[in-house]
Design a protein around this motif. Structure first.
Motif, PDB file in Angstrom:
ATOM      1  N   ARG B 122       0.872  -1.185   0.000  1.00 51.27           N
ATOM      2  CA  ARG B 122       0.000   0.000   0.000  1.00 51.27           C
ATOM      3  C   ARG B 122       0.898   1.220   0.000  1.00 51.27           C
ATOM      4  NH1 ARG B 122      -4.920   1.658   1.341  1.00 51.27           N
ATOM      5  NH2 ARG B 122      -5.615  -0.452   1.771  1.00 51.27           N
ATOM      6  N   PHE B 123       0.638   2.137  -0.920  1.00 47.64           N
ATOM      7  CA  PHE B 123       1.470   3.327  -1.036  1.00 47.64           C
ATOM      8  C   PHE B 123       0.604   4.449  -1.591  1.00 47.64           C
ATOM      9  CE2 PHE B 123       4.505   6.222  -2.944  1.00 47.64           C
ATOM     10  CZ  PHE B 123       5.604   6.165  -2.096  1.00 47.64           C
ATOM     11  N   PRO B 124       0.021   5.233  -0.699  1.00 54.97           N
ATOM     12  CA  PRO B 124      -0.877   6.278  -1.195  1.00 54.97           C
ATOM     13  C   PRO B 124      -0.084   7.387  -1.878  1.00 54.97           C
ATOM     14  CG  PRO B 124      -0.805   6.259   1.221  1.00 54.97           C
ATOM     15  CD  PRO B 124       0.191   5.266   0.756  1.00 54.97           C
ATOM     16  N   GLY B 125      -0.430   7.687  -3.103  1.00 52.35           N
ATOM     17  CA  GLY B 125       0.274   8.766  -3.799  1.00 52.35           C
ATOM     18  C   GLY B 125       0.329   8.549  -5.300  1.00 52.35           C
ATOM     19  N   THR B 126       0.711   9.608  -5.966  1.00 57.41           N
ATOM     20  CA  THR B 126       0.843   9.552  -7.420  1.00 57.41           C
ATOM     21  C   THR B 126       2.321   9.340  -7.762  1.00 57.41           C
ATOM     22  OG1 THR B 126      -0.835  11.264  -7.396  1.00 57.41           O
ATOM     23  CG2 THR B 126       0.091  10.703  -9.524  1.00 57.41           C
ATOM     24  N   VAL B 127       2.568   8.337  -8.585  1.00 57.96           N
ATOM     25  CA  VAL B 127       3.943   7.956  -8.904  1.00 57.96           C
ATOM     26  C   VAL B 127       4.137   7.996 -10.406  1.00 57.96           C
ATOM     27  CG1 VAL B 127       5.644   6.092  -8.799  1.00 57.96           C
ATOM     28  CG2 VAL B 127       4.087   6.462  -6.870  1.00 57.96           C
ATOM     29  N   THR B 128       5.275   8.502 -10.844  1.00 51.95           N
ATOM     30  CA  THR B 128       5.617   8.413 -12.256  1.00 51.95           C
ATOM     31  C   THR B 128       6.868   7.545 -12.395  1.00 51.95           C
ATOM     32  OG1 THR B 128       5.840   9.672 -14.310  1.00 51.95           O
ATOM     33  CG2 THR B 128       7.076  10.503 -12.407  1.00 51.95           C
ATOM     34  N   TRP B 129       6.924   6.781 -13.488  1.00 52.99           N
ATOM     35  CA  TRP B 129       7.985   5.779 -13.647  1.00 52.99           C
ATOM     36  C   TRP B 129       9.032   6.224 -14.642  1.00 52.99           C
ATOM     37  CZ3 TRP B 129       9.788   1.837 -11.093  1.00 52.99           C
ATOM     38  CH2 TRP B 129      10.656   0.941 -11.730  1.00 52.99           C
ATOM     39  N   HIS B 130      10.283   6.115 -14.247  1.00 59.63           N
ATOM     40  CA  HIS B 130      11.399   6.398 -15.158  1.00 59.63           C
ATOM     41  C   HIS B 130      12.028   5.074 -15.598  1.00 59.63           C
ATOM     42  CE1 HIS B 130      15.236   7.707 -16.746  1.00 59.63           C
ATOM     43  NE2 HIS B 130      15.866   7.013 -15.820  1.00 59.63           N
ATOM     44  N   GLU B 162       8.130  11.016 -22.441  1.00 71.25           N
ATOM     45  CA  GLU B 162       9.374  10.292 -22.721  1.00 71.25           C
ATOM     46  C   GLU B 162       9.997   9.652 -21.482  1.00 71.25           C
ATOM     47  OE1 GLU B 162      11.460  13.439 -24.648  1.00 71.25           O
ATOM     48  OE2 GLU B 162      10.543  13.008 -26.562  1.00 71.25           O
ATOM     49  N   PRO B 163       9.258   8.740 -20.853  1.00 73.15           N
ATOM     50  CA  PRO B 163       9.807   8.077 -19.668  1.00 73.15           C
ATOM     51  C   PRO B 163      11.056   7.255 -19.999  1.00 73.15           C
ATOM     52  CG  PRO B 163       7.851   6.924 -20.447  1.00 73.15           C
ATOM     53  CD  PRO B 163       7.943   8.201 -21.239  1.00 73.15           C
ATOM     54  N   ASP B 164      11.249   6.973 -21.293  1.00 76.49           N
ATOM     55  CA  ASP B 164      12.391   6.137 -21.686  1.00 76.49           C
ATOM     56  C   ASP B 164      13.579   6.968 -22.165  1.00 76.49           C
ATOM     57  OD1 ASP B 164      11.149   7.044 -23.924  1.00 76.49           O
ATOM     58  OD2 ASP B 164      10.946   5.087 -24.901  1.00 76.49           O
ATOM     59  N   GLU B 165      13.536   8.289 -21.974  1.00 73.87           N
ATOM     60  CA  GLU B 165      14.735   9.047 -22.321  1.00 73.87           C
ATOM     61  C   GLU B 165      15.679   9.046 -21.126  1.00 73.87           C
ATOM     62  OE1 GLU B 165      15.777  12.596 -25.133  1.00 73.87           O
ATOM     63  OE2 GLU B 165      14.919  13.453 -23.318  1.00 73.87           O
ATOM     64  N   CYS B 166      16.971   8.944 -21.454  1.00 74.43           N
ATOM     65  CA  CYS B 166      18.008   8.830 -20.433  1.00 74.43           C
ATOM     66  C   CYS B 166      17.980  10.020 -19.473  1.00 74.43           C
ATOM     67  CB  CYS B 166      19.360   8.758 -21.131  1.00 74.43           C
ATOM     68  SG  CYS B 166      20.738   8.600 -20.012  1.00 74.43           S
ATOM     69  N   CYS B 167      18.253   9.754 -18.187  1.00 77.08           N
ATOM     70  CA  CYS B 167      18.273  10.821 -17.185  1.00 77.08           C
ATOM     71  C   CYS B 167      19.604  11.565 -17.205  1.00 77.08           C
ATOM     72  CB  CYS B 167      18.032  10.242 -15.797  1.00 77.08           C
ATOM     73  SG  CYS B 167      19.399   9.213 -15.218  1.00 77.08           S
ATOM     74  N   ARG B 187      16.148  18.042 -18.093  1.00 80.62           N
ATOM     75  CA  ARG B 187      15.016  17.692 -18.965  1.00 80.62           C
ATOM     76  C   ARG B 187      14.171  16.616 -18.290  1.00 80.62           C
ATOM     77  NH1 ARG B 187      17.638  17.691 -23.799  1.00 80.62           N
ATOM     78  NH2 ARG B 187      17.673  15.454 -24.178  1.00 80.62           N
ATOM     79  N   LYS B 188      14.851  15.670 -17.684  1.00 77.32           N
ATOM     80  CA  LYS B 188      14.129  14.594 -17.001  1.00 77.32           C
ATOM     81  C   LYS B 188      13.331  15.164 -15.831  1.00 77.32           C
ATOM     82  CE  LYS B 188      14.004  10.816 -17.787  1.00 77.32           C
ATOM     83  NZ  LYS B 188      12.915  10.035 -18.451  1.00 77.32           N
ATOM     84  N   ALA B 189      13.954  16.059 -15.077  1.00 75.38           N
ATOM     85  CA  ALA B 189      13.271  16.637 -13.922  1.00 75.38           C
ATOM     86  C   ALA B 189      12.046  17.442 -14.362  1.00 75.38           C
ATOM     87  CB  ALA B 189      14.244  17.525 -13.135  1.00 75.38           C
ATOM     88  N   ARG B 190      12.184  18.137 -15.485  1.00 72.47           N
ATOM     89  CA  ARG B 190      11.029  18.888 -15.994  1.00 72.47           C
ATOM     90  C   ARG B 190       9.891  17.944 -16.357  1.00 72.47           C
ATOM     91  NH1 ARG B 190      14.725  22.341 -18.558  1.00 72.47           N
ATOM     92  NH2 ARG B 190      14.584  21.229 -20.531  1.00 72.47           N
ATOM     93  N   ALA B 191      10.247  16.805 -16.983  1.00 73.55           N
ATOM     94  CA  ALA B 191       9.217  15.837 -17.366  1.00 73.55           C
ATOM     95  C   ALA B 191       8.542  15.262 -16.121  1.00 73.55           C
ATOM     96  CB  ALA B 191       9.833  14.719 -18.207  1.00 73.55           C
ATOM     97  N   VAL B 192       9.360  14.996 -15.102  1.00 77.23           N
ATOM     98  CA  VAL B 192       8.816  14.471 -13.846  1.00 77.23           C
ATOM     99  C   VAL B 192       7.846  15.489 -13.243  1.00 77.23           C
ATOM    100  CG1 VAL B 192       9.388  13.894 -11.451  1.00 77.23           C
ATOM    101  CG2 VAL B 192      10.774  12.973 -13.323  1.00 77.23           C
ATOM    102  N   VAL B 200       8.792  10.053  -8.032  1.00 75.62           N
ATOM    103  CA  VAL B 200       9.327   9.434  -9.238  1.00 75.62           C
ATOM    104  C   VAL B 200      10.031   8.165  -8.791  1.00 75.62           C
ATOM    105  CG1 VAL B 200      11.414  10.882  -9.141  1.00 75.62           C
ATOM    106  CG2 VAL B 200      10.840   9.660 -11.247  1.00 75.62           C
ATOM    107  N   SER B 201       9.764   7.088  -9.532  1.00 71.98           N
ATOM    108  CA  SER B 201      10.356   5.819  -9.144  1.00 71.98           C
ATOM    109  C   SER B 201      11.094   5.192 -10.308  1.00 71.98           C
ATOM    110  CB  SER B 201       9.259   4.864  -8.643  1.00 71.98           C
ATOM    111  OG  SER B 201       9.853   3.686  -8.144  1.00 71.98           O
ATOM    112  N   ALA B 202      12.021   4.304  -9.960  1.00 68.08           N
ATOM    113  CA  ALA B 202      12.804   3.601 -10.969  1.00 68.08           C
ATOM    114  C   ALA B 202      13.345   2.336 -10.320  1.00 68.08           C
ATOM    115  CB  ALA B 202      13.950   4.464 -11.475  1.00 68.08           C
ATOM    116  N   THR B 203      13.869   1.463 -11.130  1.00 74.96           N
ATOM    117  CA  THR B 203      14.490   0.272 -10.582  1.00 74.96           C
ATOM    118  C   THR B 203      16.011   0.432 -10.550  1.00 74.96           C
ATOM    119  OG1 THR B 203      14.632  -2.126 -10.753  1.00 74.96           O
ATOM    120  CG2 THR B 203      14.577  -0.899 -12.808  1.00 74.96           C
ATOM    121  N   GLU B 204      16.436   1.659 -10.876  1.00 77.60           N
ATOM    122  CA  GLU B 204      17.862   1.919 -10.963  1.00 77.60           C
ATOM    123  C   GLU B 204      18.255   2.993  -9.956  1.00 77.60           C
ATOM    124  OE1 GLU B 204      20.150   0.271 -12.770  1.00 77.60           O
ATOM    125  OE2 GLU B 204      21.366   1.472 -11.413  1.00 77.60           O
TER     126      GLU B 204
END
Lengths: 201, 240, 463
Positions: B122-130, B162-167, B187-192, B200-204
């Motif tokens: 359970r994780f209340p909140g809005t998450v975007t994936w990188h 563009e979640p798949d553009e390099c950070c 650029r990534k931060a602006r997209a986030v 913002v979450s990632a597996t990296e």
């Protein structure tokens, strides 16, 4: 040249020589009506215009009506450079129409002939239904003998000339024609009329 | 399953919570998780800088160590370290090791090996994936993490542009070409930020270091959390 | 920190130019969007890529045979075929031809090969000033620049900058009313080039082109364009010379059925280019200059050979996050982006070119988009290793990684180093010694405790 070839040969000494890939599978040829519709759609997407006429007689009348007062140059006039510069409309024959992309294919015998669809601001191609081919591979298959036989100068034209070199803004025209029309001479009703074979022969 | 947790050095030193969370999730799913002792670095920095021999030396050491108890699987909360060992190493310097067939990134282990999408979090909140590049293009991980996130109670997943553009992290690139790296990070931060997400979450983890660094400098309230930290949170959990 | 490297200096300059940054990003975004649309229309796209990759591999591995075949068939059609070992020889061949023909008016079509051999400069030394007929090339020629993209040479320039350039150079007369709106202005400027260049396209002594492909079985020079300028360049002057790398050879005309759709859809997102010329011999006097300039060296290495498969569509530039941020000039040569970062060290090979494989995050977007499936990011990594092996990265870096390997080779040493780093982190930050990171980003703080120092249920000690 020999020295270059020797360097290339030396570079490839002992290299693995992978085979040529096979040709892609060809889809079954679509019906003539489907080809026509596809060509027209692709042509218009490329900012070209589509006209039809029953025969060459009507085709001439239609073109003259489209461009009143313009100097119209016809391919069989064998126009010279001066005519080409003064003409408003250049009418050439098409050898093939590629349905998938709306492309006109034309092979020219002379330098001037090659400029008929380049210099005048409007370029018109006259085509017949049997000139329609589904795609580029088929067009190339039909073109190849001519190029294998010797000198040949072919252009594949898709829509009027264009540029997007300034801010990617698509602008028509660039240096070539500002308008491109394809006028199809329609085969008699039913499409696969016997007359077709005769015309080809 | 007997799982060995591979804790990459950057996780150990910069984001230990991700390793803790990964272990917690796996244990909660009923698996035995061990952390083999003696782990240091897999050598990825050397690999990416072109020092293949230094990499190979460290990679073999680590793989042997992780395989000591012959676990059923080795799982790491980092896509780039797994990709370095499992994809790039074998391709470029013929690295081979019996363990490589059992080495997985955390999210791919859950979705592809265990076939799990709902881990009961359970994780209340809005998450975007990188999409971290090595996970995405090296390990072909795209949908798995998103499925995992969608199954989390209370969580809303929103996609950024563009979640798949390099950070822009890129290992030593981040300090060798800092201006370019920062421009990519911006650029990534602006997209986030534009996604409207609170997290913002990632597996990296290294992507998260980069993105978080830029977000914090911009004074953004968006927080960077590792996927494992999200999946570990919930009743009785302490992650997130 | 030592002096910044050439790439980094140029990149910094580019990043400091907001107009450039905006133009490059917007232009590459547009190209990518168009590409996505037309690629989605071809369900056989992946199959095409596979075939194209296999075809290019096959061709390059038998380039000796196909190159000979091309030369023979071109000659049989009256074409004079020349070979040039390097850039200088190629430029000399063309300028010698211009001199022999007394060519005062030279038309040039857009061509990366002629950029590679710096033909314009060579011609200028002999008093010739060729006219670049492609609008983008014309703009960079007027501005005294080099192209910044493989297919869109002036993409770094805004409409406003081009307006000022055109006014300064008299392409547009002073006092002409010009639209304010950016798109209307771009339109007006593009059309003005047509008017200005028209008369010069009608009279010329020599045409110079590149080649998108050379067809072995028919000796054909294939030229792809949109503007009609290439058709002028190949039909107005009585003499035409095409300069092309030997890697441009393809076996058969039928192969265009695979390569042309891949090229145009990848490059500009068009289903077909507005004009494709297949020139098998004359009319008029025809020459082809086959350019080696390092290509046979690449051919000799099975892995470098793979890079010669490139068809110069520019898609890898459009998708590269680094290119998208800094544009083409930062790379320092005419081939920018991921493919440029490979071609520059391998073809030109200056010291600074060997830095380019490092000007990448290795994100792999380039390999994913490449129509002929060159694993570009893997080659970038491979060239990094080559640079490291050759000692091009400096002794400090080499020792650094050896030391790192020594430290990470045993847990106790590594832990000690980590603890030391953690202790130093604060002072280093306060002294601003981590500026490479902190100039634009907050530094991550090292965890206390680190994972290996944790105890309890979820630390390493638990099982």
């Amino acid at each position: 040249m020999d020295r270059l070839l020797r360097r290339v040969r030396d570079a490839l000494r002992g290299a693995a020589r992978p085979e040529r890939p096979g040709a892609p599978e060809r889809p079954p040829p679509p019906s003539r009506a489907a080809l026509r519709a596809a060509f027209r759609e692709a042509l218009e997407r490329a900012a070209g215009r589509w006209l039809t006429a029953r025969d060459e007689e009507e085709a001439r009348r239609r073109i003259e009506a489209e461009f009143p007062g313009e100097r119209i140059l016809w391919w069989e006039e064998d126009p010279g450079e001066r005519d080409l510069r003064e003409a408003g409309v250049g009418v050439d024959r098409a050898d093939l129409l590629v349905a998938e992309t709306g492309t006109v294919v034309r092979t020219h015998a002379t330098r001037e002939a090659a400029r008929l669809s380049l210099l005048p601001p409007v370029s018109v191609f006259l085509a017949r239904e049997e000139d329609l081919v589904p795609d580029l591979p088929e067009a190339l298959r039909r073109l190849a003998p001519r190029h294998r036989a010797g000198r040949a100068h072919t252009v594949l034209v898709t829509g009027p000339s264009r540029t997007a070199d300034i801010e990617k803004e698509l602008v028509i025209p660039a240096h070539g024609p500002r308008e491109l029309l394809v006028l199809l001479l329609e085969a008699p009703e039913g499409g696969r009329a016997p007359g077709e074979e005769r015309r080809r022969g | 399953m007997r799982i060995a947790l591979f804790v990459p050095c950057h996780v150990d030193l910069l984001r230990p919570g991700a390793a803790r969370a990964a272990a917690r999730v796996l244990r909660r799913l009923g698996h035995e998780v061990r952390v083999p002792e003696g782990q240091t670095c897999c050598g990825q920095p050397a690999l990416n800088a072109g020092y293949f021999r230094d990499f190979a030396c460290l990679a073999r050491r680590l793989l042997d160590l992780l395989d000591r108890d012959e676990p059923d699987a080795v799982v790491a909360p980092s896509g780039s370290c797994v990709a370095a060992l499992r994809v790039t190493g074998p391709r470029h310097l013929g690295l081979s090791h019996p363990l490589l067939d059992r080495l997985y990134e955390f999210s791919e282990f859950l979705t592809r090996v265990l076939g799990v999408t709902d881990v009961g979090a359970r994780f209340p909140g809005t998450v975007t994936w990188h999409d971290g590049c090595h996970a995405l293009r090296g390990l072909r991980i795209r949908e798995g993490p998103r499925r995992l996130l969608r199954a989390v109670r209370g969580l809303t997943l929103v996609e950024m542009e563009e979640p798949d553009e390099c950070c822009g992290f890129g290992g030593t690139f981040a300090v060798k070409m800092p201006e370019v790296s920062a421009a990519l990070g911006e650029r990534k931060a602006r997209a986030v930020a534009a996604s409207g997400a609170a997290y913002v979450s990632a597996t990296e983890p290294s992507c998260l270091v980069q993105i978080e660094g830029v977000l914090r400098r911009r004074g953004s309230a968006v927080r960077a959390v590792h996927l494992a930290e999200i999946l570990a949170s919930g009743e009785g959990g302490d992650g997130g | 920190m030592g002096r910044a490297s050439p790439f980094r200096r140029r990149a910094r300059r580019a990043l400091g130019n907001p107009v450039l940054a905006r133009n490059v990003l917007r232009a590459t975004d547009t190209s990518l969007a168009h590409r996505r649309e037309v690629v989605a229309e071809r369900p056989d796209w992946e199959d095409l890529r596979e075939r194209a990759a296999a075809l290019r591999r096959h061709t390059l591995a038998r380039l000796d045979r196909y190159l000979r075949e091309f030369a023979e068939n071109a000659r049989a059609r009256g074409v004079q075929v020349h070979a040039a070992r390097d850039a200088r020889a190629a430029a000399r061949l063309v300028s010698e031809l211009a001199r022999r023909k007394g060519a005062t008016r030279i038309l040039k079509a857009k061509s990366m090969a002629t950029e590679e051999i710096e033909l314009n400069a060579a011609l200028a030394r002999r008093g010739f000033r060729p006219l670049e007929t492609d609008l983008g090339e014309y703009i960079v020629q007027l501005a005294g620049e080099r192209p910044s993209h493989l297919t869109a040479p002036a993409l770094h320039r805004s409409a406003e900058e081009i307006r000022d350039l055109f006014l300064r150079e008299g392409v547009i007369r002073e006092g002409t009313a010009l639209p304010r709106d950016r798109r209307a202005l771009a339109r007006r400027l593009s059309l003005s080039a047509r008017e200005t260049l028209r008369s010069r396209l009608l009279e010329a002594d020599l045409g110079v082109t590149g080649a998108n492909f050379l067809v072995a079985e028919t000796g054909t020079v294939v030229l792809v364009e949109n503007e009609g300028n290439i058709r002028f360049t190949t039909t107005t002057p009585p003499v035409v010379v095409a300069v092309a790398g030997i890697d441009k050879v393809i076996p058969r005309l039928a192969d265009l059925g695979i390569l042309l759709p891949l090229l145009t859809r990848s490059a500009t997102g068009q289903r077909a280019a507005a004009g494709v010329s297949l020139l098998s011999g004359g009319p008029g006097e025809r020459h082809v200059v086959l350019l080696d300039n390092g290509r046979t060296r690449m051919l000799a290495d099975p892995e470098d050979r793979e890079i010669l498969a490139c068809i110069r569509c520019g898609a890898c530039l459009n998708t590269c996050p680094v290119y998208r941020s800094v544009g083409g000039h930062a790379y320092g040569w005419i081939y920018p982006g991921p493919i440029g970062a490979l071609l520059a060290p391998l073809l030109r090979g200056r010291g600074e070119d060997w830095e380019l494989p490092f000007a990448s995050t290795l994100c792999g977007a380039c390999a994913e988009i490449c129509p002929v499936k060159i694993p570009l990011h893997e080659h970038l990594l491979r060239l990094r290793a080559r640079a490291a092996r050759a000692g091009r990265r400096g002794i400090g870096e080499r020792i650094g990684f050896r030391a790192f390997r020594f430290l990470a080779g045993r847990e106790d040493r590594f832990r000690l180093a980590a603890r030391l780093a953690r202790r130093m982190e604060g002072p280093l930050l306060r002294l601003g010694l981590l500026a490479a990171w902190t100039a634009a980003r907050e530094a991550p703080r090292m965890a206390r405790p680190a994972f290996h120092e944790m105890r309890g249920d979820h630390g390493p000690a638990a099982s």
